[in-house]
Design a protein around this motif. Structure first.
Motif, PDB file in Angstrom:
ATOM      1  N   SER A  54     -15.830  -1.712  17.514  1.00 55.62           N
ATOM      2  CA  SER A  54     -16.677  -1.640  16.323  1.00 55.62           C
ATOM      3  C   SER A  54     -15.927  -2.254  15.148  1.00 55.62           C
ATOM      4  O   SER A  54     -14.778  -1.879  14.882  1.00 55.62           O
ATOM      5  N   TYR A  55     -16.570  -3.200  14.472  1.00 54.60           N
ATOM      6  CA  TYR A  55     -15.930  -3.918  13.372  1.00 54.60           C
ATOM      7  C   TYR A  55     -16.794  -3.831  12.114  1.00 54.60           C
ATOM      8  O   TYR A  55     -17.921  -4.330  12.106  1.00 54.60           O
ATOM      9  N   LYS A  56     -16.264  -3.209  11.078  1.00 52.75           N
ATOM     10  CA  LYS A  56     -16.973  -3.134   9.797  1.00 52.75           C
ATOM     11  C   LYS A  56     -16.739  -4.438   9.043  1.00 52.75           C
ATOM     12  O   LYS A  56     -15.597  -4.837   8.825  1.00 52.75           O
TER      13      LYS A  56
ATOM     14  N   THR B 191     -21.942  -3.663  10.186  1.00 59.93           N
ATOM     15  CA  THR B 191     -21.033  -3.392  11.300  1.00 59.93           C
ATOM     16  C   THR B 191     -21.494  -4.167  12.525  1.00 59.93           C
ATOM     17  O   THR B 191     -22.693  -4.300  12.775  1.00 59.93           O
TER      18      THR B 191
ATOM     19  N   ASP C 288     -12.655  -0.571  14.150  1.00 61.46           N
ATOM     20  CA  ASP C 288     -12.751   0.623  13.312  1.00 61.46           C
ATOM     21  C   ASP C 288     -13.156   1.876  14.077  1.00 61.46           C
ATOM     22  O   ASP C 288     -13.965   2.669  13.606  1.00 61.46           O
TER      23      ASP C 288
END
Length: 92
Positions: free
Chosen positions: A64-66, A72, A42
């Motif tokens: 970055s991963y929500k 996150t 993201d």
């Protein structure tokens, strides 16, 4: 399956990141596989492009991963490719 674009080195995760992944029934490998194949999650397009350049210029790579609206995870590979850490942004 996509090709691995860089070495991860030693892989570690913070306790908070491990708890967060457990909460969401996810594993570190799910995020590491995305990270190492160029799915940086993201990030905006500018940051994704910086990561693509960093692969070839031996610079730090950040994904970055929500997981939901509030959770996150980051995955950071060091510039020298000696290590990769899975962490929450608050761990940084």
């Amino acid at each position: 399956m996509s090709k691995q674009l860089f070495n991860l080195g030693s892989v570690v995760a913070t306790p908070g990141a491990l708890r967060l992944m457990e909460k969401h029934s996810m594993t570190p490998m799910q995020f590491l596989q995305r990270h190492v194949t160029g799915d940086f999650g993201d990030l905006d397009e500018g940051d994704k492009e910086l990561n693509n350049e960093a692969i070839w210029n031996d610079e730090r790579i950040l994904s970055s991963y929500k997981l939901n609206e509030t959770d996150t995870l980051w995955v950071i590979t060091e510039a020298d490719r000696s290590s990769t850490c899975v962490l929450e942004p608050s761990d940084y």
